[in-house]
Design a protein around this motif. Sequence first.
Motif, PDB file in Angstrom:
ATOM      1  N   LEU A  88      77.549  21.028  33.579  1.00  0.00           N
ATOM      2  CA  LEU A  88      77.540  20.229  32.442  1.00  0.00           C
ATOM      3  C   LEU A  88      79.132  20.520  32.144  1.00  0.00           C
ATOM      4  CD1 LEU A  88      74.371  20.720  30.679  1.00  0.00           C
ATOM      5  CD2 LEU A  88      75.108  18.825  32.299  1.00  0.00           C
ATOM      6  N   GLU A  90      81.572  20.329  28.560  1.00  0.00           N
ATOM      7  CA  GLU A  90      81.779  19.730  27.520  1.00  0.00           C
ATOM      8  C   GLU A  90      82.763  19.146  27.172  1.00  0.00           C
ATOM      9  OE1 GLU A  90      81.814  19.433  23.712  1.00  0.00           O
ATOM     10  OE2 GLU A  90      80.218  20.859  24.347  1.00  0.00           O
ATOM     11  N   ILE A 257      77.306  25.186  30.647  1.00  0.00           N
ATOM     12  CA  ILE A 257      78.661  24.594  30.768  1.00  0.00           C
ATOM     13  C   ILE A 257      79.560  25.265  31.772  1.00  0.00           C
ATOM     14  CG2 ILE A 257      80.623  23.975  29.466  1.00  0.00           C
ATOM     15  CD1 ILE A 257      78.037  22.685  28.461  1.00  0.00           C
ATOM     16  N   GLN A 428      80.216  12.897  20.363  1.00  0.00           N
ATOM     17  CA  GLN A 428      79.295  13.800  20.525  1.00  0.00           C
ATOM     18  C   GLN A 428      78.121  13.439  19.928  1.00  0.00           C
ATOM     19  OE1 GLN A 428      82.470  14.209  18.689  1.00  0.00           O
ATOM     20  NE2 GLN A 428      83.340  14.386  20.896  1.00  0.00           N
ATOM     21  N   ASN A 467      80.665  12.668  26.435  1.00  0.00           N
ATOM     22  CA  ASN A 467      79.693  13.460  25.670  1.00  0.00           C
ATOM     23  C   ASN A 467      80.284  14.943  25.355  1.00  0.00           C
ATOM     24  OD1 ASN A 467      77.551  13.811  23.895  1.00  0.00           O
ATOM     25  ND2 ASN A 467      76.324  12.674  25.416  1.00  0.00           N
ATOM     26  N   GLY A 468      79.454  15.581  24.094  1.00  0.00           N
ATOM     27  CA  GLY A 468      79.767  17.137  23.811  1.00  0.00           C
ATOM     28  C   GLY A 468      79.251  17.457  22.470  1.00  0.00           C
ATOM     29  N   PRO A 478      73.959  21.851  24.972  1.00  0.00           N
ATOM     30  CA  PRO A 478      73.912  20.316  25.525  1.00  0.00           C
ATOM     31  C   PRO A 478      72.766  19.817  25.554  1.00  0.00           C
ATOM     32  CG  PRO A 478      73.919  21.915  27.347  1.00  0.00           C
ATOM     33  CD  PRO A 478      73.987  22.723  26.180  1.00  0.00           C
ATOM     34  N   SER A 481      72.501  17.710  22.471  1.00  0.00           N
ATOM     35  CA  SER A 481      73.101  16.498  22.428  1.00  0.00           C
ATOM     36  C   SER A 481      72.419  15.544  23.359  1.00  0.00           C
ATOM     37  CB  SER A 481      74.708  16.774  22.721  1.00  0.00           C
ATOM     38  OG  SER A 481      75.483  15.846  22.356  1.00  0.00           O
ATOM     39  N   PHE A 482      72.048  15.911  24.483  1.00  0.00           N
ATOM     40  CA  PHE A 482      71.209  14.999  25.442  1.00  0.00           C
ATOM     41  C   PHE A 482      69.970  14.384  24.691  1.00  0.00           C
ATOM     42  CE2 PHE A 482      67.932  14.172  28.676  1.00  0.00           C
ATOM     43  CZ  PHE A 482      68.696  13.326  29.673  1.00  0.00           C
ATOM     44  N   TYR A 514      77.827  13.526  30.366  1.00  0.00           N
ATOM     45  CA  TYR A 514      78.065  14.896  30.498  1.00  0.00           C
ATOM     46  C   TYR A 514      78.566  15.625  31.840  1.00  0.00           C
ATOM     47  CZ  TYR A 514      76.812  17.704  26.128  1.00  0.00           C
ATOM     48  OH  TYR A 514      76.786  18.400  24.996  1.00  0.00           O
ATOM     49  N   THR A 515      78.463  14.678  32.780  1.00  0.00           N
ATOM     50  CA  THR A 515      79.023  15.010  33.976  1.00  0.00           C
ATOM     51  C   THR A 515      80.167  14.093  34.617  1.00  0.00           C
ATOM     52  OG1 THR A 515      77.155  13.859  34.918  1.00  0.00           O
ATOM     53  CG2 THR A 515      76.877  16.255  34.657  1.00  0.00           C
ATOM     54  N   ALA A 518      82.425  12.540  31.970  1.00  0.00           N
ATOM     55  CA  ALA A 518      83.325  13.426  31.228  1.00  0.00           C
ATOM     56  C   ALA A 518      84.470  13.862  32.318  1.00  0.00           C
ATOM     57  CB  ALA A 518      82.531  14.565  31.018  1.00  0.00           C
TER      58      ALA A 518
END
Length: 574
Positions: A88, A90, A257, A428, A467-468, A478, A481-482, A514-515, A518
């Motif tokens: 992941l 951040e 992360i 975020q 995302n973050g 995370p 946030s997910f 997130y991956t 990002a």
Amino acid sequence: MTLRFYYLKILIACLILSSCSNFEKEFGTMIIHGGTIYTVDSAQTTVEAVVTKNEKILFAGSFGEAKNFQNEQTEIIDLKGKTMTPGLIEGHGHFMGLGYNELELDLMNTRSYQDIIDAVAEKVKASEPGEWIVGRGWHQSKWDSLPANIVKGFQTHHLLSEVSPDNPVYLRHASGHAGFANAKAMEMAGLNGFVKEGIKSFQIEGGEIIVDQFGNPTGIFNERAQSIIYKHIPEKTSETDVQAFDLAIKACYENGITSFHDAGISKETIALYEEMKLAGKMNIRMYAMLTGWDEELLDEWYEKGPMIDPDHRFTIRSVKLNCDGALGSRGAWLLEPYADRPDHFGHETLPMDFVKKTAINGLKNNFQVCSHAIGDRANREILDRYESALSEMSMLGADHRFRIEHAQHLHPDDIPRFAQLNVIPAMQAVHMSSDRPWAIDRLGKKRIIEGAYMWQDLLQSGVPIVNGTDVPVEPINPIASFYASVSRKTLEGTPEGGYEPEQKMTRAQALKSYTLDAAYGAFEENIKGSISIGKLADFTIYDQDLMTVHEKEILSTEIVMTIFNGKVVYEKIE
């Protein structure tokens, strides 16, 4: 066939056999299998097994084929039914803030003004007279109730000053865009004689000091007014910097992360990170943004150009500009006044001319520009400056990947402009969970529905979302946030169906944000962000399948292992 030709054929055959026998088969250093593996690779979305060789992915596919890469030295990791994704990322946080939150007074879980008073009172007992007490994390809009005495929606310093008469105290708002000082701190800043009778706040460029009905400071310093107090707080030491750095690495691993976009670092932090890399301690993939406050620092880097680390540990190729404040502190810069403060539009904390100048310099010198904007006016003004700079440089179709950090509240007319200008929103999702219950008081229902946290509209327009968590504004977790991304609910699970549910992300979109998305936001999608052959061996492993588990169970998901650079760096003790 002549005898000579016959012997020539035999000789060629022998040479081929000899070369084949000398061919050294490639073996993996690690094979991971036994659970669901989501690749975030459109060519094959799930695989049975992954083989790594040192820091790279060697193979992703069936377990049967993976075993062909095994020898006696290969480490085998059996997921035992657990789930794995790419490591992941951040996408917007403050790395040293994460570490220092562990060292200073953490007020993130306070639920009332009294909680703050109690925490400071305890800290006073362990402090020498005159010693500064600093902390962060309070948010008046998240409290169970407000104190009886409030000014402009904020508490006043008097109770804080009573429990800490001899210790200067400064407590930063969770957003970082406001702070709360006691009388001793204000006295040290020269404000003990500050009285402006008949005014409600004292404006300074890019900020304000909130005062009571008699013109006395209440202890609240908004946006750039915080510098009045900051300059009196003792500098951090090299020892505490290293402590905070190590604690931040540990927190990242525990939360799965493996990469971190550090949103605004100073010359001193750059030196620390370089020192950590030389010492072999930069064990995270750091994508750092130069702070826009320091023009001398920017000019220095424009001259020498981006630093793209071949080891993928510490890269600098972007600039962070802070262009408005936060919604919670009413510092976000709005096109129309605040619903709960009709005389106030928020703050332009950086001149827009400087945004355009930085955008032009970024285009000339190959630096990405990442501008903090929460309010709709700040977002519009920045998009305008980006567009003007791109037009002036004849680069409207260029792969500049300029970003707007947060993009929290947009005018509907500006939503399609992100895709039109190739500007990436770095948003975020957990802010929606934390802020939405009270954000409606700031903006009113119409503005919330038409322009706040517009994830699906932005995705459908054709831009990726990074995302973050904005840690330490929010915890780095995370999973929270997910959950916010796919549910549009508070972390308590309300309301039923979520806020403005049409803006929910799908689970696939949330994982990608997130991956791979990002990674794209840092020009790094070719080296990480998906489980694909040749990419970096960074993985996050969960105790359950967050892609299929019932929505109400998502928040109970735990990170059980983190693999960084092909090595297990965190494993939850069962």
